[in-house]
Scaffold this motif. Structure first.
Motif, PDB file in Angstrom:
ATOM      1  N   LYS A  22       0.816  -1.221   0.000  1.00 47.91           N
ATOM      2  CA  LYS A  22       0.000   0.000   0.000  1.00 47.91           C
ATOM      3  C   LYS A  22       0.854   1.276   0.000  1.00 47.91           C
ATOM      4  O   LYS A  22       0.320   2.371   0.044  1.00 47.91           O
ATOM      5  CB  LYS A  22      -0.978   0.069   1.183  1.00 47.91           C
ATOM      6  CG  LYS A  22      -1.899  -1.112   1.310  1.00 47.91           C
ATOM      7  CD  LYS A  22      -2.858  -0.969   2.489  1.00 47.91           C
ATOM      8  CE  LYS A  22      -2.513  -1.759   3.712  1.00 47.91           C
ATOM      9  NZ  LYS A  22      -1.468  -1.204   4.550  1.00 47.91           N
ATOM     10  N   LEU A 212      -1.207  -3.723  12.315  1.00 44.43           N
ATOM     11  CA  LEU A 212      -1.943  -2.643  13.003  1.00 44.43           C
ATOM     12  C   LEU A 212      -3.408  -2.637  12.579  1.00 44.43           C
ATOM     13  O   LEU A 212      -4.148  -1.694  12.890  1.00 44.43           O
ATOM     14  CB  LEU A 212      -1.306  -1.282  12.678  1.00 44.43           C
ATOM     15  CG  LEU A 212       0.188  -1.147  12.999  1.00 44.43           C
ATOM     16  CD1 LEU A 212       0.728   0.214  12.535  1.00 44.43           C
ATOM     17  CD2 LEU A 212       0.436  -1.317  14.503  1.00 44.43           C
ATOM     18  N   SER A 214      -4.398  -2.611   9.403  1.00 47.29           N
ATOM     19  CA  SER A 214      -4.507  -1.985   8.067  1.00 47.29           C
ATOM     20  C   SER A 214      -5.628  -0.958   7.930  1.00 47.29           C
ATOM     21  O   SER A 214      -6.555  -1.145   7.135  1.00 47.29           O
ATOM     22  CB  SER A 214      -4.711  -3.065   7.000  1.00 47.29           C
ATOM     23  OG  SER A 214      -3.476  -3.453   6.486  1.00 47.29           O
ATOM     24  N   LYS A 262       3.351  -1.122   8.187  1.00 44.71           N
ATOM     25  CA  LYS A 262       3.579  -0.262   7.020  1.00 44.71           C
ATOM     26  C   LYS A 262       3.380   1.189   7.432  1.00 44.71           C
ATOM     27  O   LYS A 262       2.402   1.527   8.112  1.00 44.71           O
ATOM     28  CB  LYS A 262       2.568  -0.621   5.921  1.00 44.71           C
ATOM     29  CG  LYS A 262       2.547   0.343   4.736  1.00 44.71           C
ATOM     30  CD  LYS A 262       1.483   1.427   4.863  1.00 44.71           C
ATOM     31  CE  LYS A 262       1.534   2.457   3.744  1.00 44.71           C
ATOM     32  NZ  LYS A 262       0.545   3.552   3.958  1.00 44.71           N
ATOM     33  N   SER A 263       4.285   2.041   7.010  1.00 38.05           N
ATOM     34  CA  SER A 263       4.026   3.476   7.130  1.00 38.05           C
ATOM     35  C   SER A 263       4.863   4.200   6.088  1.00 38.05           C
ATOM     36  O   SER A 263       5.934   3.731   5.716  1.00 38.05           O
ATOM     37  CB  SER A 263       4.375   3.999   8.530  1.00 38.05           C
ATOM     38  OG  SER A 263       4.160   5.393   8.569  1.00 38.05           O
ATOM     39  N   VAL A 264       4.332   5.324   5.620  1.00 30.90           N
ATOM     40  CA  VAL A 264       5.131   6.194   4.749  1.00 30.90           C
ATOM     41  C   VAL A 264       5.398   7.517   5.457  1.00 30.90           C
ATOM     42  O   VAL A 264       5.848   8.477   4.838  1.00 30.90           O
ATOM     43  CB  VAL A 264       4.429   6.433   3.383  1.00 30.90           C
ATOM     44  CG1 VAL A 264       4.419   5.151   2.551  1.00 30.90           C
ATOM     45  CG2 VAL A 264       3.015   6.971   3.555  1.00 30.90           C
ATOM     46  N   THR A 265       5.104   7.556   6.756  1.00 33.81           N
ATOM     47  CA  THR A 265       5.257   8.794   7.536  1.00 33.81           C
ATOM     48  C   THR A 265       6.495   8.671   8.426  1.00 33.81           C
ATOM     49  O   THR A 265       6.516   7.820   9.327  1.00 33.81           O
ATOM     50  CB  THR A 265       4.010   9.004   8.430  1.00 33.81           C
ATOM     51  OG1 THR A 265       2.844   8.772   7.637  1.00 33.81           O
ATOM     52  CG2 THR A 265       3.978  10.377   9.049  1.00 33.81           C
ATOM     53  N   ARG A 268       6.118   8.191  12.179  1.00 31.13           N
ATOM     54  CA  ARG A 268       5.517   6.910  12.574  1.00 31.13           C
ATOM     55  C   ARG A 268       6.492   5.757  12.359  1.00 31.13           C
ATOM     56  O   ARG A 268       6.538   4.817  13.149  1.00 31.13           O
ATOM     57  CB  ARG A 268       4.255   6.648  11.750  1.00 31.13           C
ATOM     58  CG  ARG A 268       3.107   7.554  12.130  1.00 31.13           C
ATOM     59  CD  ARG A 268       1.965   7.314  11.177  1.00 31.13           C
ATOM     60  NE  ARG A 268       0.761   8.006  11.585  1.00 31.13           N
ATOM     61  CZ  ARG A 268      -0.330   8.072  10.838  1.00 31.13           C
ATOM     62  NH1 ARG A 268      -0.343   7.496   9.643  1.00 31.13           N
ATOM     63  NH2 ARG A 268      -1.385   8.700  11.268  1.00 31.13           N
ATOM     64  N   GLN A 271       8.646   5.839  15.270  1.00 30.11           N
ATOM     65  CA  GLN A 271       7.881   5.414  16.448  1.00 30.11           C
ATOM     66  C   GLN A 271       7.703   3.890  16.467  1.00 30.11           C
ATOM     67  O   GLN A 271       7.800   3.251  17.512  1.00 30.11           O
ATOM     68  CB  GLN A 271       6.513   6.088  16.332  1.00 30.11           C
ATOM     69  CG  GLN A 271       5.571   5.927  17.451  1.00 30.11           C
ATOM     70  CD  GLN A 271       4.190   6.432  17.020  1.00 30.11           C
ATOM     71  OE1 GLN A 271       3.264   5.664  16.912  1.00 30.11           O
ATOM     72  NE2 GLN A 271       4.059   7.738  16.771  1.00 30.11           N
ATOM     73  N   ASN A 272       7.441   3.309  15.304  1.00 30.18           N
ATOM     74  CA  ASN A 272       7.097   1.889  15.251  1.00 30.18           C
ATOM     75  C   ASN A 272       8.253   0.965  15.594  1.00 30.18           C
ATOM     76  O   ASN A 272       8.038  -0.208  15.878  1.00 30.18           O
ATOM     77  CB  ASN A 272       6.541   1.523  13.865  1.00 30.18           C
ATOM     78  CG  ASN A 272       5.194   2.187  13.614  1.00 30.18           C
ATOM     79  OD1 ASN A 272       4.589   2.732  14.526  1.00 30.18           O
ATOM     80  ND2 ASN A 272       4.725   2.147  12.374  1.00 30.18           N
TER      81      ASN A 272
HETATM   82  P1  A2P Z   1       0.795   5.922   7.016  1.00 27.36           P
HETATM   83  O1  A2P Z   1       1.414   4.964   6.062  1.00 27.36           O
HETATM   84  O2  A2P Z   1       0.009   6.979   6.328  1.00 27.36           O
HETATM   85  O3  A2P Z   1       1.792   6.475   7.999  1.00 27.36           O
HETATM   86  P2  A2P Z   1      -0.779  -2.019   8.636  1.00 27.36           P
HETATM   87  O4  A2P Z   1       0.716  -2.118   8.807  1.00 27.36           O
HETATM   88  O5  A2P Z   1      -1.539  -2.799   9.661  1.00 27.36           O
HETATM   89  O6  A2P Z   1      -1.215  -2.361   7.227  1.00 27.36           O
HETATM   90  O7  A2P Z   1      -1.203  -0.504   8.872  1.00 27.36           O
HETATM   91  C1  A2P Z   1      -0.743   0.531   8.023  1.00 27.36           C
HETATM   92  C2  A2P Z   1      -1.540   1.771   8.305  1.00 27.36           C
HETATM   93  O8  A2P Z   1      -1.298   2.211   9.648  1.00 27.36           O
HETATM   94  C3  A2P Z   1      -1.217   2.939   7.413  1.00 27.36           C
HETATM   95  O9  A2P Z   1      -2.404   3.655   7.182  1.00 27.36           O
HETATM   96  C4  A2P Z   1      -0.245   3.754   8.233  1.00 27.36           C
HETATM   97  O10 A2P Z   1      -0.321   5.126   7.875  1.00 27.36           O
HETATM   98  C5  A2P Z   1      -0.820   3.549   9.618  1.00 27.36           C
HETATM   99  N1  A2P Z   1       0.207   3.657  10.669  1.00 27.36           N
HETATM  100  C6  A2P Z   1       1.420   3.086  10.666  1.00 27.36           C
HETATM  101  N2  A2P Z   1       2.081   3.382  11.797  1.00 27.36           N
HETATM  102  C7  A2P Z   1       1.258   4.157  12.534  1.00 27.36           C
HETATM  103  C8  A2P Z   1       1.388   4.800  13.795  1.00 27.36           C
HETATM  104  N3  A2P Z   1       2.479   4.682  14.518  1.00 27.36           N
HETATM  105  N4  A2P Z   1       0.338   5.546  14.233  1.00 27.36           N
HETATM  106  C9  A2P Z   1      -0.804   5.657  13.484  1.00 27.36           C
HETATM  107  N5  A2P Z   1      -0.972   5.083  12.280  1.00 27.36           N
HETATM  108  C10 A2P Z   1       0.055   4.338  11.813  1.00 27.36           C
END
Ligand code: A2P
Length: 320
Positions: A22, A212, A214, A262-265, A268, A271-272
């Motif tokens: 994603k 998380l 998704s 997953k994150s593109v921020t 975050r 943080q993760n």
């Molecule tokens: P984004 O990519 O815009 O930072 P999963 O890994 O379960 O598929 O979840 C991914 C989603 O969780 C994405 O929408 C991502 O947003 C969001 N996400 C990832 N890390 C965090 C965080 N630490 N706090 C809030 N949302 C997060």
């Protein structure tokens, strides 16, 4: 330094990796760079995410002579897509991922799903009525072709994704190279207790995708409550002075499950991975397990039955 899980091959697999499903092209390169710069040493990729070239650009900026990291410092996973299950297609598909990722070997190559789609370059080959065109290739034959990749040195280990207990045992009954990992959907709403013990009992590590819940899956219902906003998770996060995402990631790794948020921020992403300076109590670990509602968020038939608009969105968001 992040914790690692020892695979049956002896390889060390970092317990937290960056998920790239994603992550749109245009965003994923920066995400991988941000992750490598804050000590992620595990990147989870797949041909079907259609963003491996960009992931490769990021890897090549950080790996190699005169760069901060050596190839052996990081663990890279990729996955064989359903249209490439035919034994004659497996090596080429793996080499395409290697070339896109600009790597000479993968640490882990997974069969993305047990079922095969019609051969070719159409990611989701479908009939006019929207149903998928499947192929008769059996996953056992695909596995035998994947084993050759290990023998050739193209991949260090092979594994499964989205396989159930029966299918895992089926593979084990014929495997020359045993699967080291099964990557499945797993989060506090789908804790997968039985499947996880089944895997561990047979020497497979488990990786949780959508760890998380998704919240950005393309078919999410507007206004739907997300795991990260669950008041019970938010409450626990306050107790530990951590964020909801950190509590959930900690829960995964503390139970021994590898996870790939997953994150593109950048904030975050950072943080993760900051989840190694606290520990959930045994009681809180059990409490989180009670959130289970056997809720599967990622069902292939959802993707298959999506109307054209959703499908377009899905392909744009997930597959570039
Ligand atoms: P984004 O990519 O815009 O930072 P999963 O890994 O379960 O598929 O979840 C991914 C989603 O969780 C994405 O929408 C991502 O947003 C969001 N996400 C990832 N890390 C965090 C965080 N630490 N706090 C809030 N949302 C997060």
């Amino acid at each position: 330094m992040t914790a690692t899980i020892t695979l049956s091959t002896g390889q060390q697999m970092p317990a937290v990796g960056l998920g790239t499903w994603k992550s749109a092209p245009g965003q994923v390169k920066q995400a991988v760079l941000a992750a490598l710069d804050c000590d992620y040493r595990h990147i989870d990729c797949a041909a079907a995410y259609s963003n491996e070239r960009e992931v490769g650009e990021a890897l090549s900026e950080r790996l190699g002579e005169g760069k901060p990291l050596r190839r052996e410092d990081i663990f890279v996973t990729s996955k064989l897509w359903n249209t490439k299950h035919h034994p004659d297609d497996v090596e080429e598909a793996c080499k395409k991922s290697l070339s896109d990722l600009r790597l000479s070997y993968l640490d882990l190559y997974l069969m993305h799903w047990p079922m095969a789609f019609e051969r070719g370059d159409e990611l989701m080959p479908r009939r006019p009525d929207g149903t998928v065109r499947y192929d008769n290739t059996h996953y056992r034959d695909t596995w035998a072709a994947m084993e050759k990749l290990v023998d050739q040195g193209l991949v260090k280990a092979i594994g499964l994704s989205n396989f159930n207990a029966r299918q895992i045992d089926d593979i084990l009954s014929i495997a020359k190279h045993k699967p080291v990992v099964n990557q499945v959907e797993c989060h506090p709403y789908l804790v997968q207790t039985q499947l996880v013990s089944h895997c561990w009992g047979r020497g497979l590590a488990v990786t949780a995708y959508s760890p998380l819940g998704s919240p950005d899956r393309p078919w999410v219902t507007p206004g739907e409550a997300h795991l990260l906003d669950d008041p019970r998770v938010v409450g626990l996060a306050k107790c530990y002075n951590k964020t909801p995402a950190q509590v959930i990631i900690r829960w995964h790794i503390q139970r021994g499950v590898i996870c790939i948020p997953k994150s593109v921020t950048p904030s975050r992403i950072k943080q993760n991975i900051e989840v190694f300076d606290f520990k959930l109590t045994e009681e809180d670990m059990r409490v989180i397990e009670t959130f289970n509602r056997n809720e599967r968020l990622i069902i292939p038939t959802i993707m298959v039955r999506m109307n054209s608009y959703c499908m377009l969105l899905f392909l744009n968001v997930c597959c570039g």
